[in-house]
Design a protein around this motif. Structure first.
Motif, PDB file in Angstrom:
ATOM      1  N   SER A   1      36.079 -61.386 159.599  1.00 43.81           N
ATOM      2  CA  SER A   1      36.705 -62.178 158.541  1.00 43.81           C
ATOM      3  C   SER A   1      35.861 -63.403 158.188  1.00 43.81           C
ATOM      4  N   GLU A   2      35.016 -63.848 159.115  1.00 45.27           N
ATOM      5  CA  GLU A   2      34.158 -65.005 158.848  1.00 45.27           C
ATOM      6  C   GLU A   2      33.235 -64.768 157.654  1.00 45.27           C
TER       7      GLU A   2
ATOM      8  N   LEU B   1      19.207 -68.726 154.333  1.00 44.58           N
ATOM      9  CA  LEU B   1      20.140 -67.820 155.001  1.00 44.58           C
ATOM     10  C   LEU B   1      21.322 -68.616 155.533  1.00 44.58           C
ATOM     11  N   VAL B   2      22.531 -68.141 155.270  1.00 43.31           N
ATOM     12  CA  VAL B   2      23.716 -68.710 155.900  1.00 43.31           C
ATOM     13  C   VAL B   2      24.019 -67.811 157.099  1.00 43.31           C
ATOM     14  N   ASN B   3      23.753 -68.315 158.278  1.00 43.03           N
ATOM     15  CA  ASN B   3      23.866 -67.524 159.501  1.00 43.03           C
ATOM     16  C   ASN B   3      25.312 -67.501 159.997  1.00 43.03           C
TER      17      ASN B   3
ATOM     18  N   TYR C   1      25.200 -63.782 162.403  1.00 48.11           N
ATOM     19  CA  TYR C   1      24.812 -62.502 161.797  1.00 48.11           C
ATOM     20  C   TYR C   1      23.291 -62.316 161.738  1.00 48.11           C
ATOM     21  N   PHE C   2      22.553 -63.372 161.442  1.00 46.91           N
ATOM     22  CA  PHE C   2      21.106 -63.256 161.266  1.00 46.91           C
ATOM     23  C   PHE C   2      20.310 -63.608 162.522  1.00 46.91           C
ATOM     24  N   ASN C   3      20.953 -63.782 163.673  1.00 46.97           N
ATOM     25  CA  ASN C   3      20.237 -64.194 164.884  1.00 46.97           C
ATOM     26  C   ASN C   3      19.054 -63.290 165.221  1.00 46.97           C
ATOM     27  N   ASP C   4      19.264 -61.976 165.196  1.00 45.04           N
ATOM     28  CA  ASP C   4      18.182 -61.062 165.545  1.00 45.04           C
ATOM     29  C   ASP C   4      17.065 -61.094 164.506  1.00 45.04           C
ATOM     30  N   LEU C   5      17.409 -61.261 163.238  1.00 41.74           N
ATOM     31  CA  LEU C   5      16.394 -61.374 162.194  1.00 41.74           C
ATOM     32  C   LEU C   5      15.573 -62.645 162.395  1.00 41.74           C
TER      33      LEU C   5
ATOM     34  N   VAL D   1      21.508 -66.537 150.853  1.00 40.16           N
ATOM     35  CA  VAL D   1      21.756 -65.206 151.395  1.00 40.16           C
ATOM     36  C   VAL D   1      22.895 -65.265 152.405  1.00 40.16           C
ATOM     37  N   LEU D   2      23.922 -64.471 152.142  1.00 41.32           N
ATOM     38  CA  LEU D   2      25.055 -64.285 153.046  1.00 41.32           C
ATOM     39  C   LEU D   2      24.902 -62.925 153.732  1.00 41.32           C
ATOM     40  N   PRO D   3      25.718 -62.616 154.730  1.00 42.23           N
ATOM     41  CA  PRO D   3      25.614 -61.315 155.375  1.00 42.23           C
ATOM     42  C   PRO D   3      25.679 -60.163 154.374  1.00 42.23           C
ATOM     43  N   GLY D   4      24.906 -59.146 154.673  1.00 49.49           N
ATOM     44  CA  GLY D   4      24.856 -57.953 153.839  1.00 49.49           C
ATOM     45  C   GLY D   4      24.018 -56.892 154.515  1.00 49.49           C
ATOM     46  N   GLY D   5      23.894 -55.767 153.870  1.00 57.55           N
ATOM     47  CA  GLY D   5      23.148 -54.641 154.408  1.00 57.55           C
ATOM     48  C   GLY D   5      21.726 -54.572 153.880  1.00 57.55           C
TER      49      GLY D   5
END
Length: 193
Positions: free
Chosen positions: A16-17, A132-134, A138-142, A103-107
């Protein structure tokens, strides 16, 4: 800065975040008098960010392909909706309309859009900030991968430094205000561009 392009998922994702961050982004853009430029859909996080900006009285500019309009995913209530023929045209028009990219989370589509505009900045084709909005890590691995690319001397530290990373949309937007693009050439080990 007048317009911010937001790249994000056409799905809502598992947390939901992600939706909360998309709604916060749309409301923040409208509250700061910034127009939203995005992919023109009513689905997923794309729809959430657009609807939030519209609810807050903001201007929302969508860019979508005819094929996606035919699949009934276009948002019908936008300030402007540009319909183009190809994904290449879509990305080029979104980039030309925007002064910054968030950039928000996405595929994979989101990642492809993000990497393309960051590459264009690295090559000096634009001087617009990319952030990037982490959300929820979500983007930690990237981010770890990008730091690894620097360690392996395949990405210059100054080019890695071009990318703004923060945990909230507000922090990314705040960082956009002070953005200065690097003047270093793209190729590692070469003095010329």
């Amino acid at each position: 800065m007048n317009r911010v392009c937001v790249f994000c998922g056409s799905s809502l994702g598992a947390r939901s975040e992600y939706s909360h961050a998309a709604a916060e982004t749309g409301a923040l853009l409208a509250g700061r008098g910034l127009a939203l430029v995005y992919g023109g859909g009513h689905v997923g996080l794309m729809g959430v960010v657009a609807d939030a900006a519209l609810r807050a009285g903001g201007s929302v500019i969508g860019v979508i392909t005819q094929a996606l309009v035919d699949r009934e995913v276009a948002h019908s209530g936008l300030t402007e909706l540009h319909i183009v023929h190809t994904m290449h045209e879509r990305k080029a028009l979104m980039a030309s309309l925007a002064d910054a990219f968030l950039v928000l989370p996405g595929g994979i589509g989101t990642m492809e859009e993000f990497f393309e505009v960051w590459t264009w900045g690295q090559l000096g084709e634009h001087a617009k900030p990319v952030g990037l909005v982490n959300v929820a890590g979500y983007f930690n691995d990237l981010i770890r991968f990008l730091d690894h690319a620097v360690d392996e001397e395949l990405l210059k530290p100054k080019h890695r430094g071009m990318l703004i990373v923060a945990d909230s949309p507000a922090a990314v937007l705040d960082a956009f205000a002070g953005y200065q693009p690097p003047t270093v050439g793209k190729w590692i080990g070469r003095n010329e561009i």
